[in-house]
Design an enzyme around this catalytic site. Structure first.
Site, mmCIF file in Angstrom:
data_model
loop_
_atom_site.group_PDB
_atom_site.id
_atom_site.type_symbol
_atom_site.label_atom_id
_atom_site.label_comp_id
_atom_site.label_asym_id
_atom_site.label_seq_id
_atom_site.Cartn_x
_atom_site.Cartn_y
_atom_site.Cartn_z
ATOM 1 N N HIS A 42 0.891 -1.219 0.043
ATOM 2 C CA HIS A 42 -0.027 -0.112 0.062
ATOM 3 C C HIS A 42 0.739 1.297 -0.038
ATOM 4 C CE1 HIS A 42 -3.287 2.555 0.614
ATOM 5 N NE2 HIS A 42 -2.733 3.025 1.535
ATOM 6 N N ASP A 44 1.162 5.239 -0.285
ATOM 7 C CA ASP A 44 0.497 6.242 -0.371
ATOM 8 C C ASP A 44 1.264 7.439 -1.006
ATOM 9 O OD1 ASP A 44 -1.747 5.777 1.597
ATOM 10 O OD2 ASP A 44 0.092 5.634 3.203
ATOM 11 N N ASP A 166 -7.800 1.812 1.796
ATOM 12 C CA ASP A 166 -7.446 2.685 2.736
ATOM 13 C C ASP A 166 -8.345 4.041 3.164
ATOM 14 O OD1 ASP A 166 -5.959 3.183 5.082
ATOM 15 O OD2 ASP A 166 -4.605 4.234 3.983
ATOM 16 N N HIS A 417 -5.795 9.616 -0.634
ATOM 17 C CA HIS A 417 -6.595 9.779 0.479
ATOM 18 C C HIS A 417 -5.897 10.199 1.604
ATOM 19 C CE1 HIS A 417 -4.635 5.539 0.207
ATOM 20 N NE2 HIS A 417 -4.527 5.843 1.352
HETATM 21 ZN ZN LIG Z 1 -3.269 4.952 2.665
#
Ligand SMILES: [Zn+2]
Ligand SMILES: *[C@@H]1O[C@H](CO)[C@@H](O)[C@H](O)[C@H]1NC(C)=O
Ligand SMILES: *[C@@H]1O[C@H](CO)[C@@H](O)[C@H](O)[C@H]1NC(C)=O
Ligand SMILES: *[C@@H]1O[C@H](CO)[C@@H](O)[C@H](O)[C@H]1NC(C)=O
Length: 969
Positions: A42, A44, A166, A417
């Site tokens: 994941h 970001d 997420d 996000h």
């Molecule tokens: Zn995230």
């Protein structure tokens, strides 16, 4: 010999071995529990570190994470063993990595994509937030990421499934968008703790989600899976360098041997409790976490052993089939196992608000960092202007496109996000602004060149003022003569009150429109607190206002601004009190009555909440948790009001007795919209968090139900203390009634139109008590929560100051239908853009003769009121991307209906030679977009579109259709 080898190589890469897609999935067994291990990382696009820092893996003392290592090491690990699988989600990162690779690596990657080992899922530029985002920017960022994948990898690079694991809650519009992109499934996470609990018990973690139950029906259905647990690997099975779990030790002679117990723990603690929650004999197990797989071999090496071991034996007589898998292979397996029919109830609402536990409502982020959210909206507004102008002026040269890309990509990153949500660290938030600003600067270059061509000027010297919201603009403050160009990016004509700062109110400025008419102007003092805004670089004390009338659709009008020395033509003053009776209170409240009629009143007030618990409390950048024992306080007292009247507008300037709050109440002549423009900050920063709200009260009976707009598009109703699919335990009566507000709140007066309050950026809001609703406009927090840093944003050395507006459409205007809430919110999100340029030393007459002062990219046909030109942008050599939206739905029965347009007749700036329809993200031809069928089509829901001939296109209410047009100029 050489030829033969070459021939073989070519065939190998030429598609014969392209085995991507469902056929590349590892086989499942119908008589066993299939355990789908999904290796993922994941990543970001900024959070505790910036986008660049995460990419390069710098500042690892803040958080360990380096995307360049992740993708590189995954590629190496996949090459070692054909059974291994990996998914990649964030195209913004992938593309950056791709650009640095040599041909050999790129060929390796293509092969891994072609044989299904490396699968792209979602494929947007980022994993966008679903609360604060506007549907246009979501569609854009999906389109841009998916375009790169399609161009680079073709069909094997086209994602089939969405993966939003997420974001803090999930919107209905997102489900609808994914269905329209053609995805076969949608994997998500982070839903309300009570809902999750219920779904686990009722075997309803998997269901069909109808993203547009009121309009698009079945075509907006998507198979949805909510992760059984969070997206991290099961306990004991995190083999990443970032984890403390022991590796698998498979030598039984070693005193460290742990393979059997690890496998048993996995079965007993993870798999067995999951069996009753999944809808088939397939179980999805995420294997990864944030920024994992920097040394991918370690993960795979251990997983290989686990898989081999588990598949070679039974567990208490039960055999499991453990496979490397991907979200699409998982969805396919469920489809096959259930014959495409799920027993769970169809979902037609959304997953807001999201609470992770009783007092942890993720509803603060709807408002966190209001200036970033405002700047994101401003950037999107300009991106659309830039795309359109670039199209009309045929600025298709390579370097021009690259400049457009910087803003496209910056906005793609910003939808992430932890970006638009305000849940990132402050230095990261500033980095997003840097990216957006850089994109805007590049686009200014394009708009300037485009306008030069369209206006027929010799020099591209059009400038824009970024600080007009606080009345700062160098050209209007310093130049004696100016050309003001007002560009309207909407597909219908608009009126715009142009407001520009000037330094001297006695010089006599005239404004002349393209036909030579001198326009009425009004000079109005700038609110005293606005003049003192930190960082404001202007000595202007006045704004000059004029009305740009009927600015053409997708076009502009130019106005000649001249300092003549003669004062402007006198006019009747207009006052708000002629129409409305307004009572202002000592603490900033307003009570507005219509002709003294108490029945028509509405009231406004500014208050603030005090956060619960102070330091260590849960009020943080994500979470809103007001102290239940402290009622909302007035933002100030002893308010002073100063009123100004003129021919165009009347304003009341409100001053609180503190220096951090003020507002302007404004009404324009001949308009039924009132506006409140607030200036808030620096907020006092103390021992408790603080949340400032705008409260709105009415006399209306509205069943405690408000209408909001999902990502600013389809209306979605919210009833207090209520969720559609379970009995809510009310633990947070305020925070638990907060929803994302993108576009505004509308209420009904019984069965009649009530009132609409439109906001200018994403905020949190809701109805907390009878006949009241509210918006949160600014906040700071004492705790940092996951962001590890309290929300106490500063700018220019003090707490950040935010300025924004609310627009109120009253009952009368709503009843008349002159403007709908949706139309007004479009005029705010896609406002007319103002450019400044110098006319040189010429008179109006000679300027008018030699320049094109009025232009529309649309031809003179009148377009249906419910048509929105959602996208018009350069696409390829001689092609443009066009999206049309029928944007009026059932919420407005009078104006809703089918619409038909002739695309060939629409444009004046170019000729449409041919067109081809695509899916929503333009990464697949519509006729080739085939979706996996879940549940049986309900014949009543089946929409058969009347297909028009040639270039005639019909759209149902809320439908969006996407076309690639081949054009000539
Ligand atoms: Zn995230
Ligand atoms: C699957 O559904 C189709 C369509 O209803 C039906 O014809 C078929 O028999 C079903 N197959 C199984 C294995 O249930
Ligand atoms: C997808 O990419 C291929 C090249 O890889 C291109 O030929 C095709 O036109 C693209 N599809 C769409 C819908 O643009
Ligand atoms: C647009 O401009 C380019 C030069 O930048 C030119 O090659 C091309 O033919 C033009 N396109 C059309 C459709 O006129």
């Amino acid at each position: 010999m050489i030829y033969v080898i070459l021939f073989l190589v070519v065939t190998y890469f030429g598609g014969i071995h392209a085995e991507c897609g469902y056929q590349s999935c590892h086989p499942v067994k119908s008589d066993q529990i299939n355990i789908h291990l999904i290796p993922h990382s994941h990543d970001d696009l900024g959070w505790l570190k910036t986008f660049e820092q995460y990419y390069w893996g710098s500042h690892d003392n803040v958080q360990s994470g380096g995307v360049q290592y992740i993708i590189t090491s995954v590629v190496a690990a996949l090459k070692k063993n054909k059974d291994r699988r990996f998914i990649y989600v964030e195209t913004g990162f992938f593309w950056k990595w791709w650009l640095y690779q040599n041909e050999a690596t790129r060929e390796d990657v293509k092969q891994l994509v072609n044989n299904g080992q490396l699968e792209f899922v979602s494929g947007g530029w980022s994993m966008n937030d679903e609360g604060a985002t506007y549907y246009q920017t979501i569609i854009d960022q999906m389109t841009w990421g998916l375009r790169k994948l399609n161009e680079t990898f073709g069909e094997c690079g086209r994602p089939k499934v969405a993966w939003q694991i997420d974001p803090f809650g999930h919107s209905r519009e997102m489900a609808s968008i994914f269905a329209q992109i053609g995805f076969d499934g949608f994997i998500l996470n982070r839903i309300d703790y009570e809902d999750l609990d219920m779904r686990r018990k009722n075997r309803s973690l998997e269901f069909i989600w109808r993203g547009s139950p009121d309009h698009l029906g079945e075509s907006s259905d998507i198979f949805t899976n909510v992760l059984f647990r969070h997206y991290s690997a099961p306990a004991g099975l995190c083999f990443d360098v970032k984890c403390d779990d022991e590796p698998i030790i498979d030598d039984p002679n070693s005193p460290e041997y742990n393979l059997a117990s690890k496998a048993e723990d996995f079965v007993n603690n993870w798999i067995k409790p999951a069996i009753s929650a999944f809808s088939s004999n397939n179980i999805l197990v995420p294997m990864g976490d944030d920024f994992m797989y920097q040394y991918a071999e370690k993960n795979f090496f251990n997983m290989d052993k686990l898989i081999n071991y588990m598949n070679s034996r039974d567990f208490d007589g039960v055999k499991y089939n453990v496979i490397y898998s991907t979200p699409s292979c998982y969805v396919k397996a469920v489809h096959d196992a259930t014959n495409g029919t799920l027993n769970s109830a169809m979902k037609t609402d959304d997953f807001f608000p999201f609470a992770s536990e009783t007092h942890n409502y993720f509803t603060g982020y709807f408002t966190s960092r209001p200036t970033s959210k405002g700047y994101g909206r401003f950037s999107n507004n300009f991106l659309q202007v830039c795309k359109q102008l670039s199209t009309f002026a045929n600025l298709t040269a390579e370097d021009e496109n690259a400049k457009l890309d910087t803003l496209r990509e910056a906005l793609g990153v910003f939808q992430h996000h932890d970006a638009i949500t305000g849940t990132e660290k402050e230095n990261v938030a500033h980095d997003y602004i840097r990216l957006l600003h850089n994109g805007i600067t590049n686009c200014e270059n394009i708009t300037s060149k485009a306008l030069m061509k369209l206006v027929q000027l010799n020099e591209p010297d059009f400038t824009t003022c970024h600080m007009l919201n606080i009345s700062e603009c160098a050209p209007s403050e310093t130049e004696k003569n100016l050309i003001i160009t007002v560009y309207n990016p909407l597909g219908r004509p608009v009126n715009k009150y142009v407001r520009i700062p000037i330094t001297d109110n006695s010089t006599g400025i005239t404004i002349t429109d393209p036909n030579g008419n001198q326009l009425t102007t009004q000079i109005i003092p700038i609110h005293g607190y606005v003049q003192k805004t930190p960082g404001r670089n202007s000595s202007a004390q006045y704004d000059l206002v004029f009305k740009a009338e009927n600015v053409p659709p997708l076009g502009y009008k130019q106005y000649f601004f001249e300092t003549t020395g003669n004062s402007s033509i006198p006019n009747e003053d207009f006052s708000k009190s002629e129409k409305l009776q307004v009572v202002y209170s000592e603490n900033g409240d307003q009570l507005t009555m219509k002709n003294g009629d108490y029945q028509g009143y509405y009231g406004t007030a500014y208050r603030y909440y005090t956060g619960f618990g102070g330091e260590g409390g849960t009020d943080d950048p994500y979470v809103f948790r007001p102290d239940p024992d402290i009622s909302p306080q007035s933002v100030g007292h002893n308010f002073i009001y100063i009123q100004y009247y003129g021919p165009l507008l009347s304003e009341t300037h409100a001053y609180a007795d503190n220096e951090w709050f003020s507002y302007v109440d404004r009404v324009h002549a001949q308009s039924s919209i009132s506006e409140q423009e607030y200036l808030i900050g620096p907020l006092p920063y103390g021992r408790t968090s603080m949340e400032v709200i705008f409260q709105f009260s009415t006399h209306f009976e509205y069943d405690d139900q408000i209408t909001t707009y999902s990502n600013g598009r389809e209306s979605i109703n919210r009833a207090r203390d209520h969720r559609d699919t379970w009995n809510l335990t009310v633990t947070e009566p305020i925070a638990g009634n907060y929803y994302p507000i993108v576009g505004g709140i509308t209420i009904q007066n019984g069965s009649k139109p009530g009132i609409a309050v439109i906001n200018d950026r994403a905020q949190g809001g809701g109805s907390i008590s009878y006949q009241n609703f509210e918006f949160m406009i600014h906040r700071n927090t004492i705790s940092g929560g996951g962001a590890q840093e309290p929300l106490n944003e500063t700018a220019f050395g003090v707490g950040v100051v935010t300025r924004g507006s609310f627009y109120i459409i009253d009952e009368k205007a709503l009843t008349l239908g002159t403007i709908t809430p949706k139309e007004l919110s479009q005029e705010i999100y896609l406002g007319s853009w103002i450019f400044f340029t110098s006319p040189g030393n010429v008179s109006f007459e000679s300027y008018q003769k030699t320049h094109v002062m009025e232009f529309s990219g649309l031809s003179n046909v009148s377009l249906p009121r419910n048509l929105h030109i959602l996208t018009l942008e350069p696409w390829g050599p001689s092609t443009v991307l066009l999206r049309l939206e029928n944007f009026i739905g059932n919420e407005d029965k009078t104006n809703s209906g089918l619409l038909t347009v002739d695309i060939q007749q629409m444009f004046s700036a170019f000729k449409v030679e041919s067109m081809r329809e695509t899916n929503l993200a333009a990464n697949n031809w519509l006729e080739e977009t085939v979706r996996m069928q879940f549940n049986q089509p309900d014949p009543k829901q089946k929409k058969v579109l009347p297909q028009g001939n040639n270039f005639n296109v019909t759209l149902e209410p809320m439908q969006i259709r996407t076309f690639i047009l081949t054009i000539s100029y």
